[in-house]
Design a protein around this motif. Structure first.
Motif, PDB file in Angstrom:
ATOM      1  N   ARG A   1       0.834  -1.207   0.000  1.00 46.21           N
ATOM      2  CA  ARG A   1       0.000   0.000   0.000  1.00 46.21           C
ATOM      3  C   ARG A   1       0.861   1.248   0.000  1.00 46.21           C
ATOM      4  NH1 ARG A   1      -1.885   3.529   3.767  1.00 46.21           N
ATOM      5  NH2 ARG A   1      -0.825   2.377   5.426  1.00 46.21           N
ATOM      6  N   VAL A   2       1.977   1.181   0.754  1.00 51.73           N
ATOM      7  CA  VAL A   2       2.892   2.322   0.849  1.00 51.73           C
ATOM      8  C   VAL A   2       4.117   2.001   0.007  1.00 51.73           C
ATOM      9  CG1 VAL A   2       4.230   3.807   2.382  1.00 51.73           C
ATOM     10  CG2 VAL A   2       2.058   2.828   3.170  1.00 51.73           C
ATOM     11  N   VAL A   3       4.102   2.503  -1.236  1.00 53.54           N
ATOM     12  CA  VAL A   3       5.236   2.286  -2.132  1.00 53.54           C
ATOM     13  C   VAL A   3       6.250   3.401  -1.963  1.00 53.54           C
ATOM     14  CG1 VAL A   3       5.965   1.994  -4.528  1.00 53.54           C
ATOM     15  CG2 VAL A   3       3.763   1.070  -3.753  1.00 53.54           C
ATOM     16  N   ASN A   4       5.777   4.614  -1.854  1.00 52.43           N
ATOM     17  CA  ASN A   4       6.621   5.789  -1.612  1.00 52.43           C
ATOM     18  C   ASN A   4       6.252   6.393  -0.269  1.00 52.43           C
ATOM     19  OD1 ASN A   4       7.834   5.723  -4.312  1.00 52.43           O
ATOM     20  ND2 ASN A   4       5.779   6.349  -5.016  1.00 52.43           N
ATOM     21  N   ILE A   5       7.203   7.086   0.330  1.00 54.85           N
ATOM     22  CA  ILE A   5       6.947   7.698   1.642  1.00 54.85           C
ATOM     23  C   ILE A   5       5.757   8.640   1.573  1.00 54.85           C
ATOM     24  CG2 ILE A   5       7.913   9.229   3.401  1.00 54.85           C
ATOM     25  CD1 ILE A   5      10.639   8.073   2.807  1.00 54.85           C
ATOM     26  N   SER A   6       5.608   9.321   0.431  1.00 53.03           N
ATOM     27  CA  SER A   6       4.507  10.278   0.287  1.00 53.03           C
ATOM     28  C   SER A   6       3.137   9.608   0.315  1.00 53.03           C
ATOM     29  CB  SER A   6       4.663  11.063  -1.018  1.00 53.03           C
ATOM     30  OG  SER A   6       4.703  10.176  -2.131  1.00 53.03           O
ATOM     31  N   ASP A   7       3.098   8.295   0.077  1.00 51.89           N
ATOM     32  CA  ASP A   7       1.803   7.589   0.098  1.00 51.89           C
ATOM     33  C   ASP A   7       1.172   7.632   1.480  1.00 51.89           C
ATOM     34  OD1 ASP A   7       2.197   6.999  -2.544  1.00 51.89           O
ATOM     35  OD2 ASP A   7       2.982   4.978  -2.158  1.00 51.89           O
ATOM     36  N   ASP A   8       1.999   7.509   2.537  1.00 56.49           N
ATOM     37  CA  ASP A   8       1.514   7.580   3.925  1.00 56.49           C
ATOM     38  C   ASP A   8       2.724   7.835   4.815  1.00 56.49           C
ATOM     39  OD1 ASP A   8       0.458   7.279   6.458  1.00 56.49           O
ATOM     40  OD2 ASP A   8      -0.824   5.587   5.915  1.00 56.49           O
ATOM     41  N   PRO A   9       3.124   9.090   5.014  1.00 54.09           N
ATOM     42  CA  PRO A   9       4.348   9.409   5.766  1.00 54.09           C
ATOM     43  C   PRO A   9       4.385   8.809   7.172  1.00 54.09           C
ATOM     44  CG  PRO A   9       3.542  11.346   4.626  1.00 54.09           C
ATOM     45  CD  PRO A   9       2.479  10.291   4.489  1.00 54.09           C
ATOM     46  N   GLN A  10       3.264   8.841   7.873  1.00 52.49           N
ATOM     47  CA  GLN A  10       3.239   8.322   9.234  1.00 52.49           C
ATOM     48  C   GLN A  10       3.473   6.811   9.255  1.00 52.49           C
ATOM     49  OE1 GLN A  10      -0.322   9.187  11.390  1.00 52.49           O
ATOM     50  NE2 GLN A  10       0.458   8.388  13.329  1.00 52.49           N
ATOM     51  N   ALA A  11       2.787   6.092   8.376  1.00 54.97           N
ATOM     52  CA  ALA A  11       2.955   4.635   8.315  1.00 54.97           C
ATOM     53  C   ALA A  11       4.371   4.279   7.871  1.00 54.97           C
ATOM     54  CB  ALA A  11       1.932   4.026   7.359  1.00 54.97           C
ATOM     55  N   ALA A  12       4.915   5.048   6.912  1.00 55.03           N
ATOM     56  CA  ALA A  12       6.267   4.781   6.445  1.00 55.03           C
ATOM     57  C   ALA A  12       7.284   4.966   7.564  1.00 55.03           C
ATOM     58  CB  ALA A  12       6.594   5.693   5.267  1.00 55.03           C
ATOM     59  N   SER A  13       7.106   6.011   8.384  1.00 56.05           N
ATOM     60  CA  SER A  13       8.017   6.254   9.507  1.00 56.05           C
ATOM     61  C   SER A  13       7.947   5.127  10.533  1.00 56.05           C
ATOM     62  CB  SER A  13       7.665   7.599  10.158  1.00 56.05           C
ATOM     63  OG  SER A  13       8.457   7.812  11.299  1.00 56.05           O
ATOM     64  N   ARG A  14       6.742   4.710  10.868  1.00 55.95           N
ATOM     65  CA  ARG A  14       6.595   3.612  11.820  1.00 55.95           C
ATOM     66  C   ARG A  14       7.167   2.317  11.247  1.00 55.95           C
ATOM     67  NH1 ARG A  14       0.663   2.846  13.642  1.00 55.95           N
ATOM     68  NH2 ARG A  14       1.714   1.188  14.843  1.00 55.95           N
ATOM     69  N   ALA A  15       7.011   2.120   9.940  1.00 48.73           N
ATOM     70  CA  ALA A  15       7.519   0.898   9.315  1.00 48.73           C
ATOM     71  C   ALA A  15       9.041   0.825   9.392  1.00 48.73           C
ATOM     72  CB  ALA A  15       7.067   0.835   7.856  1.00 48.73           C
ATOM     73  N   VAL A  16       9.711   1.990   9.263  1.00 47.93           N
ATOM     74  CA  VAL A  16      11.176   2.012   9.389  1.00 47.93           C
ATOM     75  C   VAL A  16      11.605   1.550  10.781  1.00 47.93           C
ATOM     76  CG1 VAL A  16      13.197   3.520   9.456  1.00 47.93           C
ATOM     77  CG2 VAL A  16      11.518   3.762   7.622  1.00 47.93           C
ATOM     78  N   ASN A  17      10.920   2.040  11.810  1.00 43.77           N
ATOM     79  CA  ASN A  17      11.244   1.636  13.187  1.00 43.77           C
ATOM     80  C   ASN A  17      11.016   0.139  13.397  1.00 43.77           C
ATOM     81  OD1 ASN A  17      11.938   4.264  13.925  1.00 43.77           O
ATOM     82  ND2 ASN A  17       9.835   4.768  14.540  1.00 43.77           N
ATOM     83  N   VAL A  18       9.912  -0.349  12.853  1.00 40.15           N
ATOM     84  CA  VAL A  18       9.606  -1.778  12.993  1.00 40.15           C
ATOM     85  C   VAL A  18      10.644  -2.619  12.253  1.00 40.15           C
ATOM     86  CG1 VAL A  18       7.915  -3.589  12.516  1.00 40.15           C
ATOM     87  CG2 VAL A  18       7.152  -1.366  13.346  1.00 40.15           C
ATOM     88  N   GLN A  19      11.063  -2.155  11.072  1.00 42.01           N
ATOM     89  CA  GLN A  19      12.072  -2.879  10.302  1.00 42.01           C
ATOM     90  C   GLN A  19      13.385  -2.944  11.068  1.00 42.01           C
ATOM     91  OE1 GLN A  19      12.053  -4.662   7.729  1.00 42.01           O
ATOM     92  NE2 GLN A  19      10.638  -3.973   6.154  1.00 42.01           N
ATOM     93  N   GLN A  20      13.759  -1.865  11.736  1.00 43.54           N
ATOM     94  CA  GLN A  20      14.986  -1.856  12.529  1.00 43.54           C
ATOM     95  C   GLN A  20      14.890  -2.845  13.688  1.00 43.54           C
ATOM     96  OE1 GLN A  20      15.358   2.287  13.583  1.00 43.54           O
ATOM     97  NE2 GLN A  20      16.507   2.790  11.714  1.00 43.54           N
ATOM     98  N   SER A  21      13.758  -2.861  14.364  1.00 50.30           N
ATOM     99  CA  SER A  21      13.562  -3.808  15.467  1.00 50.30           C
ATOM    100  C   SER A  21      13.581  -5.245  14.957  1.00 50.30           C
ATOM    101  CB  SER A  21      12.233  -3.521  16.179  1.00 50.30           C
ATOM    102  OG  SER A  21      12.221  -2.231  16.745  1.00 50.30           O
ATOM    103  N   LYS A  22      12.987  -5.451  13.810  1.00 53.31           N
ATOM    104  CA  LYS A  22      12.974  -6.788  13.214  1.00 53.31           C
ATOM    105  C   LYS A  22      14.387  -7.232  12.849  1.00 53.31           C
ATOM    106  CE  LYS A  22      11.252  -9.287   9.153  1.00 53.31           C
ATOM    107  NZ  LYS A  22      10.530  -9.163   7.864  1.00 53.31           N
ATOM    108  N   ALA A  23      15.187  -6.316  12.287  1.00 49.68           N
ATOM    109  CA  ALA A  23      16.568  -6.644  11.918  1.00 49.68           C
ATOM    110  C   ALA A  23      17.403  -6.984  13.155  1.00 49.68           C
ATOM    111  CB  ALA A  23      17.196  -5.477  11.160  1.00 49.68           C
ATOM    112  N   THR A  24      17.187  -6.247  14.243  1.00 51.08           N
ATOM    113  CA  THR A  24      17.909  -6.531  15.487  1.00 51.08           C
ATOM    114  C   THR A  24      17.540  -7.900  16.034  1.00 51.08           C
ATOM    115  OG1 THR A  24      18.013  -4.169  16.032  1.00 51.08           O
ATOM    116  CG2 THR A  24      18.349  -5.733  17.842  1.00 51.08           C
TER     117      THR A  24
END
Length: 403
Positions: free
Chosen positions: A35-58
């Protein structure tokens, strides 16, 4: 207000471009499944997704670290299992050698088998993992932790256990040192007796019995020394770190009691002879030295009572030391087992955490295909309508109505 043909064309082109952009956006979402291909599609969801991705990588990194830790600990457990079998076999051979009916040839054969076990123990101390790193070398795993100097096995100094993070705030020892495995003994109330190898008499310390663990001097390390009383007899004195604690007369075969302990003896010591007693961990236990001493002693010819007494003492001490070392091996195995169980528990928690992160990411950025398919159809109709409208307006001509 007059509406020019240029304005009409511009508005229709703009409308068609917007419809085409919206149509392509939905098509891109369907193609990527997001659903979110570019950050502009949903900036809030994209920001939260980055944090979740970092936690997942750890979390994934910790899972990988636990795989490495489990491999190390599993190899150690295997080595400790084999080492326990070697110690048990060595103890069996010493019991056989203690039989008074054994000839010197028989003892030499036992010494040869013990030497094979001794070399195998050194090999286990210097065992490597699958990539050539020494398993019991702690943080110095690029060099062997046990070396031979003048025919005697020595531990390399200043080796500390290797630790690594296996979870966010948990460090675990994944590589013990050879000295902790092959020399250390667990603290306990078990006493070990060491008869001075320089003794000249026939004193043999046969056994140690605990009488009173509440004795205020129980647990202290002490030395029992024998002296001439000046009248043809013997006396003994008991000295701890605090100084002389007790004295008394001694006759051949007398038992000595001190600090809640009773030492059964046989034979007659000479003036100047001594033995030391202390907790197993305080007597500097060393599996390699024990094996070396008993192998050397079994190859010595026995021509005098003093030599026979010395051999009995070495055999008795060596059997006690092997018992202590077997206890240590079992303790180490239990420690390794508990760490492996902890890794299993952390893996279970980590896998559940990864699933939770995947679900959160899916909620944030993944595409709802049903809604996207509906949007795709609607955008297609909108684009077609815009195109048809533009074509119709483009074909309009005022002169068609002037006849």
């Amino acid at each position: 207000m007059r509406v020019s043909t240029q304005i009409i064309f511009d508005q229709n082109m703009k409308s068609m471009s917007q419809q085409q952009s919206a149509f392509m956006k939905v098509g891109n979402q369907l193609a990527t499944g997001r659903r979110v291909v570019n950050i502009s599609d949903d900036p809030q969801a994209a920001s939260r997704a980055v944090n979740v991705q970092q936690s997942k990588a750890t979390t994934q990194q910790m899972l990988d670290a636990r795989v490495s830790a489990r491999n190390n600990l599993s190899q150690q457990e295997s080595v400790l299992n084999g080492l326990g079998d070697m110690i048990t076999r060595s103890k069996t051979l010493l019991v056989q050698a203690s039989n008074g009916a054994m000839s010197e040839l028989d003892k030499a054969s036992i010494a040869a088998e013990l030497e094979g076990l001794y070399e195998a123990m050194i090999g286990q101390a210097n065992v490597t993992d699958g990539v050539g790193r020494f398993l019991f070398a702690g943080q110095k795993d690029d060099s062997a932790p046990v070396v031979k100097i003048d025919g005697r096995a020595q531990f390399v100094a200043d080796i500390v256990p290797r630790e690594q993070f296996i979870d966010d705030n948990r460090k675990m020892t994944v590589r013990d040192t050879a000295e902790r495995v092959f020399a250390a003994a667990p603290g306990s109330t078990t006493y070990h007796v060491k008869v001075d190898s320089a003794n000249q008499g026939t004193l043999v310390v046969n056994s140690t019995n605990v009488l009173d663990t509440t004795n205020p001097q129980f647990g202290e390390k002490f030395t029992v020394a024998f002296a001439d009383d000046g009248a043809g007899g013997l006396t003994y004195s008991i000295t701890t770190a605090a100084g002389e604690q007790a004295t008394g007369a001694f006759n051949a075969g007398d038992a000595i009691e001190f600090g809640g302990l009773r030492f059964a003896t046989s034979g007659t010591p000479s003036a100047g002879d001594s033995f030391t007693a202390g907790r197993a961990a305080e007597m500097d236990p060393n599996l390699f030295r024990t094996m070396e001493d008993v192998i050397q002693q079994l190859r010595q010819p026995l021509e005098t009572d003093e030599q026979r007494a010395a051999q009995r003492n070495v055999l008795s001490e060596s059997m006690r030391e092997l018992d202590h070392m077997l206890d240590n091996i079992l303790t180490r195995r239990a420690s390794v087992g508990s760490r492996l169980n902890e890794l299993d528990t952390l893996d279970l928690v980590g896998n559940n955490r990864l699933l939770a992160y995947e679900q959160t990411l899916s909620d944030l950025v993944d595409l709802d295909y049903v809604k996207a398919a509906s949007d795709y159809s609607m955008r297609m109709i909108g684009l077609q309508a815009a195109q048809k409208t533009f074509v119709d307006i483009k074909g309009m001509n005022l002169f068609d109505y002037l006849r």
